[in-house]
Design a protein around this motif. Structure first.
Motif, PDB file in Angstrom:
ATOM      1  N   ASP A  49       0.833  -1.202   0.000  1.00 56.16           N
ATOM      2  CA  ASP A  49       0.000   0.000   0.000  1.00 56.16           C
ATOM      3  C   ASP A  49       0.873   1.260   0.000  1.00 56.16           C
ATOM      4  O   ASP A  49       0.578   2.231  -0.702  1.00 56.16           O
ATOM      5  CB  ASP A  49      -0.928   0.008   1.216  1.00 56.16           C
TER       6      ASP A  49
ATOM      7  N   THR B 127       1.162   3.988  -3.046  1.00 59.80           N
ATOM      8  CA  THR B 127       1.068   5.430  -2.783  1.00 59.80           C
ATOM      9  C   THR B 127       2.229   6.158  -3.445  1.00 59.80           C
ATOM     10  O   THR B 127       2.040   7.192  -4.116  1.00 59.80           O
ATOM     11  CB  THR B 127       1.082   5.684  -1.264  1.00 59.80           C
TER      12      THR B 127
ATOM     13  N   ARG C  34       1.878   6.291  -7.223  1.00 59.20           N
ATOM     14  CA  ARG C  34       0.952   7.319  -7.707  1.00 59.20           C
ATOM     15  C   ARG C  34       1.623   8.688  -7.711  1.00 59.20           C
ATOM     16  O   ARG C  34       1.472   9.472  -8.662  1.00 59.20           O
ATOM     17  CB  ARG C  34      -0.317   7.352  -6.856  1.00 59.20           C
TER      18      ARG C  34
ATOM     19  N   ARG D 129       0.250   1.525 -11.518  1.00 57.77           N
ATOM     20  CA  ARG D 129       0.239   0.600 -10.381  1.00 57.77           C
ATOM     21  C   ARG D 129       0.378  -0.848 -10.816  1.00 57.77           C
ATOM     22  O   ARG D 129       0.940  -1.675 -10.088  1.00 57.77           O
ATOM     23  CB  ARG D 129      -1.054   0.786  -9.569  1.00 57.77           C
TER      24      ARG D 129
ATOM     25  N   LYS E 125      -2.881  -0.994  -2.632  1.00 59.27           N
ATOM     26  CA  LYS E 125      -3.643   0.149  -3.157  1.00 59.27           C
ATOM     27  C   LYS E 125      -3.164   1.412  -2.454  1.00 59.27           C
ATOM     28  O   LYS E 125      -2.758   1.377  -1.281  1.00 59.27           O
ATOM     29  CB  LYS E 125      -5.140  -0.062  -2.882  1.00 59.27           C
ATOM     30  N   PRO E 126      -3.196   2.548  -3.136  1.00 57.03           N
ATOM     31  CA  PRO E 126      -2.766   3.802  -2.503  1.00 57.03           C
ATOM     32  C   PRO E 126      -3.551   4.096  -1.218  1.00 57.03           C
ATOM     33  O   PRO E 126      -4.725   3.730  -1.099  1.00 57.03           O
ATOM     34  CB  PRO E 126      -3.039   4.849  -3.583  1.00 57.03           C
TER      35      PRO E 126
ATOM     36  N   GLU F 264      -5.754   6.027   0.524  1.00 54.23           N
ATOM     37  CA  GLU F 264      -6.696   6.996  -0.026  1.00 54.23           C
ATOM     38  C   GLU F 264      -6.814   8.259   0.807  1.00 54.23           C
ATOM     39  O   GLU F 264      -7.077   9.343   0.276  1.00 54.23           O
ATOM     40  CB  GLU F 264      -8.070   6.348  -0.212  1.00 54.23           C
ATOM     41  N   GLU F 265      -6.638   8.146   2.129  1.00 54.52           N
ATOM     42  CA  GLU F 265      -6.757   9.348   2.980  1.00 54.52           C
ATOM     43  C   GLU F 265      -5.733  10.409   2.642  1.00 54.52           C
ATOM     44  O   GLU F 265      -5.907  11.597   2.967  1.00 54.52           O
ATOM     45  CB  GLU F 265      -6.601   8.959   4.461  1.00 54.52           C
TER      46      GLU F 265
ATOM     47  N   PHE G 224      -4.932  11.333  -0.421  1.00 50.59           N
ATOM     48  CA  PHE G 224      -5.175  11.935  -1.733  1.00 50.59           C
ATOM     49  C   PHE G 224      -6.474  12.746  -1.746  1.00 50.59           C
ATOM     50  O   PHE G 224      -7.353  12.537  -0.951  1.00 50.59           O
ATOM     51  CB  PHE G 224      -5.209  10.858  -2.818  1.00 50.59           C
TER      52      PHE G 224
END
Length: 373
Positions: free
Chosen positions: A335, A339, A342, A348, A367-368, A370-371, A373
């Motif tokens: 993760d 990040t 990105r 990815r 997965k990136p 999300e908080e 971005f």
């Protein structure tokens, strides 16, 4: 390196029982409820420009194995028994995507200011190793040779090259070619000055200070000159005993250097372009041991970020009551990797061919965050 305690750094957890909470207390920031360990007052003063991740975790509590996990996104149980890295590090992946040199400036894409471990290319090949400014290539850059003579030397090297490259199954010559090209590109550009702090404003250099401060200042200069990824190792965190005293001794240089770097990025408008990632290979046991220290602990790990155009001034995720495991969904090395991908503009799901001749994803599940971005 060494496995910095997550408790005394970025998650003091003063609500936990006394044998679990930070032995150094905590320092408040400008953000309500956001604190760091008590030996980091300067970092606390810039926490509005940083993001703490309090649910970062993985499953390998070995120094080598944990380092491989964080640097590559993949576990490797053989590393601590003499095994070799089985996956490429993030900087080498970027070098493979962009090429070993920035075509506009001649600056190497990936620079290692000092070694971390598992920070190389693995099956991507030697051409995507980090450029080491302490090595012979950097020393060669100080030679004063005019361009005509340099061109002659380049032609001579090509003329003397009688190696049968088709027989070189190790791809070693490909790597040597890449480093030779890096050296020439750097010598012929002004970017080599980025490595030398004599070209920096003396007042700014004084603000950063020695040691880690100089390394972070150099990293900023390299990024400004077109470098894509820089690794720095500030070790000394393997604190199995007397952790309070050890933190009091080891923290000030990190506290000063990081806070100065974060402020400098903000003032120069580089906080949208440069991402700082601070982590160790694992955290430390939540309960203080009989020697007043903490032992190896991968189920919760230190992680903080600054810049990169990301959402700062927050803590992402939450640890459990005894600061031993994530209370919220765990954030893993892949993760973190996603990040960073990105931010760097790397696809990815990028694939490259491994040592078995098969295309593999650099990130399989991550997965990136999300908080951010």
């Amino acid at each position: 390196s060494g496995g910095p305690t997550h408790v005394e750094t970025f998650d003091p957890k003063m609500t936990a029982p006394s044998e679990y909470r930070s032995t150094t207390g905590e320092v408040a920031s400008k953000i309500a409820g956001l604190t760091v360990g008590g030996t980091f007052p300067k970092i606390a003063s810039v926490l509005d420009k940083m993001a703490l991740v309090r649910s970062f975790a993985h499953t390998n509590s070995g120094h080598g194995g944990g380092t491989h996990f964080v640097m590559t996104g993949y576990d490797n149980r053989g590393i601590d028994n003499g095994g070799l890295p089985s996956r490429p590090a993030i900087g080498s992946i970027l070098s493979r995507v962009r090429g070993p040199n920035n075509l506009g400036t001649g600056m190497p894409t990936y620079v290692r200011l000092n070694g971390i471990g598992s920070d190389g290319p693995s099956f991507l090949g030697a051409a995507y190793n980090p450029f080491d400014p302490s090595g012979q290539a950097r020393r060669n850059m100080s030679l004063v040779v005019d361009k005509t003579r340099l061109d002659d030397r380049r032609s001579l090297l090509k003329g003397l090259d009688q190696v049968n490259r088709e027989a070189d199954r190790s791809r070693l010559m490909d790597g040597l070619d890449a480093f030779e090209q890096q050296a020439f590109n750097l010598v012929l550009s002004r970017s080599q000055q980025a490595f030398d702090l004599k070209y920096e404003n003396p007042r700014v250099a004084d603000q950063y200070g020695p040691g880690l401060g100089q390394q972070l200042l150099t990293a900023r200069r390299l990024c400004e000159a077109g470098c894509g990824f820089v690794t720095i190792n500030y070790g000394g965190w393997d604190m199995h005993g007397k952790i309070k005293d050890a933190m009091t001794s080891r923290s000030p240089q990190l506290d000063h250097a990081v806070s100065t770097f974060v402020e400098d990025l903000e003032q120069r408008g580089l906080n949208k372009k440069i991402l700082l990632v601070i982590s160790g290979e694992f955290g430390r046991t939540p309960k203080v041991n009989g020697n007043a220290g903490r032992d190896h602990w991968a189920p919760l790990t230190s992680l903080a970020l600054a810049g990169g155009g990301l959402n700062m001034g927050q803590a992402v995720g939450e640890s459990a009551a005894k600061v031993d495991v994530p209370k919220t969904a765990p954030i893993g090395p892949q993760d973190l990797m996603a990040t960073i991908f990105r931010v760097l503009g790397i696809e990815r799901r990028v694939q490259f061919v491994n040592q078995a001749g098969r295309p593999v994803y650099m990130i399989e599940d991550g997965k990136p965050i999300e908080e951010l971005f």
